[in-house]
Motif scaffolding. Sequence first.
Motif, mmCIF file in Angstrom:
data_model
loop_
_atom_site.group_PDB
_atom_site.id
_atom_site.type_symbol
_atom_site.label_atom_id
_atom_site.label_comp_id
_atom_site.label_asym_id
_atom_site.label_seq_id
_atom_site.Cartn_x
_atom_site.Cartn_y
_atom_site.Cartn_z
ATOM 1 N N HIS A 65 7.896 -10.818 -0.159
ATOM 2 C CA HIS A 65 7.368 -10.052 -1.289
ATOM 3 C C HIS A 65 6.724 -8.767 -0.779
ATOM 4 N N PRO A 66 6.873 -7.629 -1.487
ATOM 5 C CA PRO A 66 6.317 -6.366 -0.988
ATOM 6 C C PRO A 66 4.798 -6.351 -0.889
ATOM 7 N N LEU A 67 4.106 -7.172 -1.689
ATOM 8 C CA LEU A 67 2.648 -7.182 -1.625
ATOM 9 C C LEU A 67 2.108 -8.068 -0.511
ATOM 10 N N ILE A 68 2.993 -8.778 0.165
ATOM 11 C CA ILE A 68 2.579 -9.684 1.243
ATOM 12 C C ILE A 68 3.039 -9.192 2.607
ATOM 13 N N GLY A 69 4.271 -8.736 2.690
ATOM 14 C CA GLY A 69 4.836 -8.380 3.982
ATOM 15 C C GLY A 69 4.199 -7.146 4.597
ATOM 16 N N GLU A 70 3.987 -7.221 5.894
ATOM 17 C CA GLU A 70 3.471 -6.071 6.635
ATOM 18 C C GLU A 70 4.571 -5.031 6.791
ATOM 19 N N LYS A 71 4.223 -3.779 6.583
ATOM 20 C CA LYS A 71 5.193 -2.706 6.731
ATOM 21 C C LYS A 71 5.362 -2.352 8.203
ATOM 22 N N ASP A 72 6.549 -1.931 8.547
ATOM 23 C CA ASP A 72 6.843 -1.631 9.949
ATOM 24 C C ASP A 72 5.978 -0.492 10.468
ATOM 25 N N LEU A 230 0.060 -12.445 -7.752
ATOM 26 C CA LEU A 230 -0.508 -11.342 -6.972
ATOM 27 C C LEU A 230 -1.304 -10.345 -7.811
ATOM 28 N N PRO A 231 -0.837 -9.913 -8.990
ATOM 29 C CA PRO A 231 -1.705 -9.033 -9.804
ATOM 30 C C PRO A 231 -3.023 -9.700 -10.182
#
Length: 301
Positions: A65-72, A230-231
């Motif tokens: 999920h985009p709100l959980i995963g760390e960005k590169d 998440l919201p």
Amino acid sequence: MGAQIREYRQRIRSVSATKKITRAMELMAASRVVKAQQAVRESSPYARAITRAVSAVATYSSEDHPLIGEKDQVKRAGVVIMTSDRGLAGAYSSSVLKESERLIARLRDEEGKEVVPYLMGRKAVGYYKFRGREYAQEWSGFSEKPRFDIARDVGRRLTGDFLKSTEDEGGIDEVHVVFTRFVSMVTQEPEVIRMLPLEVVEGTEPPEPEDLLPLYEFEPSPDEALDLLLPKYVNARLFNCMLQSAASELAARQRAMKSATDNAEELIKKYTRLANQARQAEITQEISEIVGGASALAESK
């Protein structure tokens, strides 16, 4: 001598009027901080529970999920700064601003990230406007009485910016919150938490056996569960931070106003003593003049 006495009496009246104001503000803060403490006690379990639930879903699901995963590569970091709308609260707002400056310096100088401030409270807005600094958005007018609809608006803006691309749309890669945690009536500590992306492991102590996250089965899917949770997690954590800050502000204002009232009492005692001394000196001078005049008349006869 008479002019000096009038000056002292005027100062006594002025300080007495100030004392009435500070005493009234102390009593108002004392009455409101009880409700603020109750609101913190009521909201904190929910914030912890929803954080635990979201952590469980994130831990036992395979969804990215985009709100959980760390960005590169983290290029832009959003910083939410929570201060008060009014002054007369001691070092409450300045301590938060100092903590935010340390965080911004670390993100910018040590980690090479661009910082995007989000301001809550007129003190933070005035601080940035006076120095001509840019910020993304401001919210004010509710620092003593936080409302959930404000937390929802802030959460919607932060989530929207987090989901945007930093390359094309000017989004942010992570979100930090600087607020004041309410510990007790005499202790309030500025604190920094990273809200997004979600940190699944919170705290430094190992979990107890009863605190282990349960296994979940998801229906219809983990991705949809995360979309719903998440919201709520962001809004609940923001609202809890706002309530903690409100209780801290009222406690700091009560202490500051009590200190101001005590100082006013000391000033009144000081000016009263000086006025009495001036009055005694004036009386002594009048007696000396009368005695001197009588002696002069007696000698002339």
